[in-house]
Scaffold this active site. Structure first.
Site, PDB file in Angstrom:
ATOM      1  N   CYS A  41      36.629  43.695   3.371  1.00  0.00           N
ATOM      2  CA  CYS A  41      37.178  45.056   3.319  1.00  0.00           C
ATOM      3  C   CYS A  41      37.849  45.205   1.961  1.00  0.00           C
ATOM      4  O   CYS A  41      38.023  44.242   1.236  1.00  0.00           O
ATOM      5  CB  CYS A  41      38.242  45.251   4.395  1.00  0.00           C
ATOM      6  SG  CYS A  41      37.658  44.906   6.046  1.00  0.00           S
ATOM      7  N   ARG A  60      33.019  47.098  -1.056  1.00  0.00           N
ATOM      8  CA  ARG A  60      33.452  46.022  -0.160  1.00  0.00           C
ATOM      9  C   ARG A  60      33.374  46.415   1.313  1.00  0.00           C
ATOM     10  O   ARG A  60      33.581  45.593   2.198  1.00  0.00           O
ATOM     11  CB  ARG A  60      34.904  45.617  -0.474  1.00  0.00           C
ATOM     12  CG  ARG A  60      35.122  45.129  -1.877  1.00  0.00           C
ATOM     13  CD  ARG A  60      36.563  44.741  -2.085  1.00  0.00           C
ATOM     14  NE  ARG A  60      36.950  43.639  -1.215  1.00  0.00           N
ATOM     15  CZ  ARG A  60      36.744  42.365  -1.477  1.00  0.00           C
ATOM     16  NH1 ARG A  60      36.170  42.020  -2.604  1.00  0.00           N
ATOM     17  NH2 ARG A  60      37.119  41.439  -0.636  1.00  0.00           N
ATOM     18  N   TRP A 102      35.141  47.142   6.502  1.00  0.00           N
ATOM     19  CA  TRP A 102      33.811  46.629   6.867  1.00  0.00           C
ATOM     20  C   TRP A 102      34.071  45.809   8.121  1.00  0.00           C
ATOM     21  O   TRP A 102      34.629  44.723   8.067  1.00  0.00           O
ATOM     22  CB  TRP A 102      33.246  45.756   5.744  1.00  0.00           C
ATOM     23  CG  TRP A 102      31.882  45.255   6.028  1.00  0.00           C
ATOM     24  CD1 TRP A 102      31.526  44.011   6.436  1.00  0.00           C
ATOM     25  CD2 TRP A 102      30.669  46.003   5.920  1.00  0.00           C
ATOM     26  NE1 TRP A 102      30.172  43.939   6.578  1.00  0.00           N
ATOM     27  CE2 TRP A 102      29.624  45.137   6.276  1.00  0.00           C
ATOM     28  CE3 TRP A 102      30.361  47.320   5.562  1.00  0.00           C
ATOM     29  CZ2 TRP A 102      28.279  45.553   6.277  1.00  0.00           C
ATOM     30  CZ3 TRP A 102      29.040  47.716   5.569  1.00  0.00           C
ATOM     31  CH2 TRP A 102      28.025  46.843   5.925  1.00  0.00           C
ATOM     32  N   ASN A 124      42.313  42.132   5.028  1.00  0.00           N
ATOM     33  CA  ASN A 124      40.918  41.777   4.781  1.00  0.00           C
ATOM     34  C   ASN A 124      40.780  40.316   5.173  1.00  0.00           C
ATOM     35  O   ASN A 124      41.512  39.475   4.646  1.00  0.00           O
ATOM     36  CB  ASN A 124      40.596  41.976   3.289  1.00  0.00           C
ATOM     37  CG  ASN A 124      39.284  41.333   2.897  1.00  0.00           C
ATOM     38  OD1 ASN A 124      38.345  41.314   3.690  1.00  0.00           O
ATOM     39  ND2 ASN A 124      39.204  40.819   1.695  1.00  0.00           N
ATOM     40  N   GLY A 125      39.879  40.022   6.109  1.00  0.00           N
ATOM     41  CA  GLY A 125      39.702  38.635   6.526  1.00  0.00           C
ATOM     42  C   GLY A 125      39.374  38.570   8.004  1.00  0.00           C
ATOM     43  O   GLY A 125      39.042  39.584   8.620  1.00  0.00           O
ATOM     44  N   GLU A 151       9.865  33.779   1.202  1.00  0.00           N
ATOM     45  CA  GLU A 151      11.001  34.582   0.741  1.00  0.00           C
ATOM     46  C   GLU A 151      11.074  34.592  -0.787  1.00  0.00           C
ATOM     47  O   GLU A 151      11.343  35.626  -1.399  1.00  0.00           O
ATOM     48  CB  GLU A 151      12.292  34.024   1.367  1.00  0.00           C
ATOM     49  CG  GLU A 151      13.587  34.621   0.868  1.00  0.00           C
ATOM     50  CD  GLU A 151      13.742  36.128   1.083  1.00  0.00           C
ATOM     51  OE1 GLU A 151      12.871  36.744   1.710  1.00  0.00           O
ATOM     52  OE2 GLU A 151      14.730  36.674   0.566  1.00  0.00           O
ATOM     53  N   LYS A 177      10.954  37.996  -2.975  1.00  0.00           N
ATOM     54  CA  LYS A 177      12.016  38.374  -3.938  1.00  0.00           C
ATOM     55  C   LYS A 177      11.395  38.713  -5.290  1.00  0.00           C
ATOM     56  O   LYS A 177      11.743  39.705  -5.909  1.00  0.00           O
ATOM     57  CB  LYS A 177      13.026  37.238  -4.137  1.00  0.00           C
ATOM     58  CG  LYS A 177      14.029  36.997  -3.051  1.00  0.00           C
ATOM     59  CD  LYS A 177      15.107  38.025  -2.894  1.00  0.00           C
ATOM     60  CE  LYS A 177      14.692  39.110  -1.955  1.00  0.00           C
ATOM     61  NZ  LYS A 177      14.940  39.001  -0.574  1.00  0.00           N
ATOM     62  N   GLU A 209       9.379  42.087  -5.199  1.00  0.00           N
ATOM     63  CA  GLU A 209      10.082  43.361  -5.005  1.00  0.00           C
ATOM     64  C   GLU A 209      10.982  43.751  -6.156  1.00  0.00           C
ATOM     65  O   GLU A 209      11.189  44.939  -6.381  1.00  0.00           O
ATOM     66  CB  GLU A 209      10.838  43.390  -3.676  1.00  0.00           C
ATOM     67  CG  GLU A 209      11.993  42.436  -3.590  1.00  0.00           C
ATOM     68  CD  GLU A 209      12.728  42.506  -2.262  1.00  0.00           C
ATOM     69  OE1 GLU A 209      12.736  43.566  -1.633  1.00  0.00           O
ATOM     70  OE2 GLU A 209      13.290  41.477  -1.857  1.00  0.00           O
ATOM     71  N   HIS A 264      -7.623  25.771   1.937  1.00  0.00           N
ATOM     72  CA  HIS A 264      -8.539  26.612   2.706  1.00  0.00           C
ATOM     73  C   HIS A 264      -8.808  27.951   2.025  1.00  0.00           C
ATOM     74  O   HIS A 264      -9.285  28.878   2.668  1.00  0.00           O
ATOM     75  CB  HIS A 264      -7.995  26.831   4.121  1.00  0.00           C
ATOM     76  CG  HIS A 264      -7.824  25.553   4.873  1.00  0.00           C
ATOM     77  ND1 HIS A 264      -8.883  24.757   5.271  1.00  0.00           N
ATOM     78  CD2 HIS A 264      -6.704  24.880   5.262  1.00  0.00           C
ATOM     79  CE1 HIS A 264      -8.433  23.681   5.877  1.00  0.00           C
ATOM     80  NE2 HIS A 264      -7.108  23.727   5.884  1.00  0.00           N
ATOM     81  N   LYS A 313      17.266  50.410   1.047  1.00  0.00           N
ATOM     82  CA  LYS A 313      18.018  49.305   1.648  1.00  0.00           C
ATOM     83  C   LYS A 313      17.822  49.290   3.163  1.00  0.00           C
ATOM     84  O   LYS A 313      17.751  48.234   3.776  1.00  0.00           O
ATOM     85  CB  LYS A 313      19.503  49.443   1.286  1.00  0.00           C
ATOM     86  CG  LYS A 313      20.373  48.296   1.750  1.00  0.00           C
ATOM     87  CD  LYS A 313      20.130  47.039   0.938  1.00  0.00           C
ATOM     88  CE  LYS A 313      20.859  45.827   1.471  1.00  0.00           C
ATOM     89  NZ  LYS A 313      20.235  44.563   1.059  1.00  0.00           N
TER      90      LYS A 313
HETATM   91  C1  F6R Z   1      13.891  42.260   1.150  1.00  0.00           C
HETATM   92  C2  F6R Z   1      14.579  43.076   2.117  1.00  0.00           C
HETATM   93  C3  F6R Z   1      13.784  43.671   3.207  1.00  0.00           C
HETATM   94  C4  F6R Z   1      14.598  43.662   4.512  1.00  0.00           C
HETATM   95  C5  F6R Z   1      13.840  44.393   5.626  1.00  0.00           C
HETATM   96  C6  F6R Z   1      14.563  44.318   6.929  1.00  0.00           C
HETATM   97  O1  F6R Z   1      14.754  41.789   0.169  1.00  0.00           O
HETATM   98  O2  F6R Z   1      15.752  43.290   2.019  1.00  0.00           O
HETATM   99  O3  F6R Z   1      12.577  43.030   3.365  1.00  0.00           O
HETATM  100  O4  F6R Z   1      14.831  42.328   4.871  1.00  0.00           O
HETATM  101  O5  F6R Z   1      13.664  45.738   5.257  1.00  0.00           O
HETATM  102  O6  F6R Z   1      15.833  44.860   6.828  1.00  0.00           O
HETATM  103  P1  F6R Z   1      16.957  44.539   7.901  1.00  0.00           P
HETATM  104  O7  F6R Z   1      17.288  43.112   7.792  1.00  0.00           O
HETATM  105  O8  F6R Z   1      18.083  45.460   7.550  1.00  0.00           O
HETATM  106  O9  F6R Z   1      16.360  44.876   9.239  1.00  0.00           O
END
Ligand code: F6R
Length: 610
Positions: A2, A27, A74, A98-99, A483, A487, A490, A506, A605
């Site tokens: 927070c 935060r 948060w 915060n904590g 992963e 990364k 994207e 294969h 996001k």
């Molecule tokens: C990749 C990324 C996305 C999310 C996906 C699911 O860096 O952030 O692939 O992982 O859109 O999102 P959540 O976890 O919010 O359901």
């Protein structure tokens, strides 16, 4: 995580507090509030949602006064709501925090038994009541805070004001950040430097165990026991924007380096090292329900799906329960055979991803039990779940998920150890050693982040023009390879493939030539020998090999162009470490290319469409 701010001086404090909170919104932003002393009493205004909601409340009910505290939340205990928003008030005391207070349930029960009227679901309100009880015994504010904190276990940065002491705020910290800003006949405090820079660049960074009485003209820092401490004043040269990212160029890089803290906060209060147990109240499964689990379905998308893949390994290897890994977007349409006795673990950082939400709802309708792992308290998926086991990574601002991935791994590992210890799959001795190992992970992550950063920067520079990159891994390192490729794709827009090392022969081996960098995850785990053969197959076809291996593995050094080393650790913890150089690699390639790292093209996001 927070954001907290405090002010004492001569100016009207509400605008200063609001401005500070705006700079701390990164935060947390599920609710916010102010408490201001108007010369006679404490006035509190709180609002759910973004800061602008609080501002519009304050425009209706202006707050006058020059001693005040503010908070942007948060949630970690209790869903986002006005009643759970800070500041929390008990008697004449107002507190922001915060904590995470680990022993708050015990303290809450004791306070309720002694007649305290607790109205929120938060751990913070408990601190306010404890201070109030001590203040009622006639203690000065700082002594009441000191006495209360002696009873509290966990992480906190707190700022406390009292109706009866109009010239001071009392602050204290343990494992959560707190800085004091020094002005001319006015002083400030905040969780982080950005909130202060409009007013001063002279700050004192408090250390764990510090407490301070802050008036307009004086800052007196002591230990919790009351022993005076001298802390240096620092002059900060950052711009406010740099400060928000704690000096990092992008939120993503900041979040990569925040991972040890994110894991510590997710583990906090859940590892009972003394008794060798996981505290599983939130999991909401009785021993009988655990023994009755027929099958576990792990449902998620994107990065959370790769965390789920690690979870499948944990549930099968540790808890010996059949586990299915499911892409949320495919699960519902398949009309899966699922029902009573099945447990669905729905994993979503945001808790709002529509595909995961719909999959969890469909499973619930068919009679399965749903546990969610999410980073956002009170979000849609936890709300429809039978139980929620939250990660406490704090808000993730970079679109590419990093700290939430490793926080999800820690939650999945705790959940599987918890189930394994209740269904008899693991002996107490093994449970204890897993818990000890998990507690060591954050420190090992710090070592890897510090120890590999420069090497990874050099690698990213060398291979920045590569058109394709292949990532190979096996077992627990297959999700890490996937992963790592995600990364890179994207944020740098470089084509990358993650592949099971053993599958390469294969088909994808046809792609290999002298221009292809191949990142091979080959730590010293139970897959090392087989992955080593795959590394050699790629090498023999001219690929440039970048290995991620256990420190001192000379054999791997001998067959690779570059080696990024991680410390030796048990299988279960290796993904927490191997993923770090891959996140850094993706970040630096993207940064060298000059892409919009925190908001890559075409992405959002939170994905709330099917
Ligand atoms: C990749 C990324 C996305 C999310 C996906 C699911 O860096 O952030 O692939 O992982 O859109 O999102 P959540 O976890 O919010 O359901």
């Amino acid at each position: 995580m927070c954001g907290i701010v405090g002010y004492v001086g001569k100016q009207s404090c509400a605008p200063i507090l609001i401005d500070g909170l705006r700079r701390l919104e990164y935060r947390g932003y599920d609710s916010a509030g102010l408490a201001v002393h108007d010369g006679t009493s404490l006035k509190v205004v709180r609002a759910v949602g973004k800061l602008r909601n609080l501002e519009s409340e304050i425009s209706q009910r202006p707050l006058a006064g020059s001693l005040g505290i503010g908070h942007t939340r948060w949630a970690t205990h209790g869903r986002p709501s006005e009643i759970n928003a800070h500041p929390h008030v008990a008697g004449k005391i107002a507190v922001i925090h915060n904590g995470i207070i680990e022993n708050y349930l015990k303290l809450r029960a004791r306070l309720v038994a002694s007649g305290a009227r607790i109205v929120s679901d938060t751990d913070t309100e408990i601190i306010a009541h404890l201070i109030d009880q001590h203040a009622r015994r006639g203690l000065a504010l700082e002594d009441a805070v000191r006495a209360a904190l002696k009873e509290v276990e966990g992480a906190y940065a707190i700022v406390v004001i009292s109706e009866t002491e109009t010239d001071k705020m009392v602050v204290a910290k343990n494992a959560s950040p707190l800085v004091i800003g020094l002005g001319d006949n006015e002083n400030f405090c905040a969780s982080d430097i950005p909130a202060l820079l409009q007013h001063t660049n002279r700050v004192i960074i408090l250390e764990d165990g510090d407490m301070a009485v802050v008036t307009a003209s004086r800052v007196a820092i002591t230990t919790l026991e009351g022993k005076a401490i001298d802390r240096h004043t620092k002059a900060i040269s950052w711009s406010p924007v740099m400060a928000e990212k704690a000096g990092y160029k992008h939120f993503m890089l900041k979040e990569i380096f925040e991972q040890p803290r994110a894991i510590e906060d997710t583990l906090r209060g859940r590892l009972d090292r003394e008794h060798g147990e996981i505290s599983g109240e939130e999991i909401g499964l009785s021993k009988q329900e655990i023994q009755d689990i027929q099958r576990i379905y792990l449902v998620a998308c994107g990065t959370s799906y790769y965390a789920a893949m690690t979870g499948q390994y944990y549930f099968e290897r540790l808890a010996r329960i059949r586990s299915n890994l499911e892409l949320a977007s495919e699960f519902r349409g398949r009309d899966p055979v699922i029902g009573e006795g099945d447990l669905v673990v729905a994993i979503s950082q945001s808790g709002e991803t529509l595909d995961t939400l719909m999959a969890a709802k469909a499973a619930k309708e068919k009679g399965a039990k749903v546990i969610s792992i999410s980073n956002v308290i009170g979000s849609a998926i936890p709300r429809i779940s039978d139980a929620s086991f939250y990660t406490h990574a704090g808000p993730e601002i970079g679109v590419a998920s990093t700290k939430c991935f490793t926080a999800q791994l820690s939650a999945l590992l705790m959940l599987s150890i918890y189930i394994a210890s209740h269904n008899g799959a693991l002996e107490a001795k093994r449970v204890k050693s897993l818990i000890e190992g998990l507690a060591r992970v954050p420190q090992q992550m710090r070592e890897v982040l510090q120890g590999t950063r420069q090497l990874v920067v050099n690698l990213a520079k060398r291979y920045v023009e590569a058109k394709d990159v292949l990532f190979l891994g096996r077992g627990l390192n297959l999700p890490v390879a996937l992963e790592g490729a995600l990364k890179l794709k994207e944020i740098s827009y470089v084509h990358a493939e993650g592949y099971a090392a053993g599958e390469m022969k294969h088909g994808p081996i046809a792609l290999i030539d002298a221009n292809l960098p191949v990142i091979v995850l080959v730590p010293d785990d139970d897959c090392r020998e087989r992955t080593k053969s795959n590394l050699q197959e790629a090498k023999a076809r001219g690929a440039k090999i970048i290995a991620v291996a256990t420190e001192g593995d000379e054999e791997i050094h001998g067959m690779s162009d570059e080696v990024v080393e991680i410390p030796r650790t048990d299988n279960e913890f290796i993904p927490f470490l191997t993923v770090l150089p891959l996140q850094l690699y993706a970040y630096y390639v993207a940064d060298f290319k000059g892409t919009d790292v925190d908001q890559p093209r075409n992405l959002a996001k939170t994905v709330t469409v099917e």
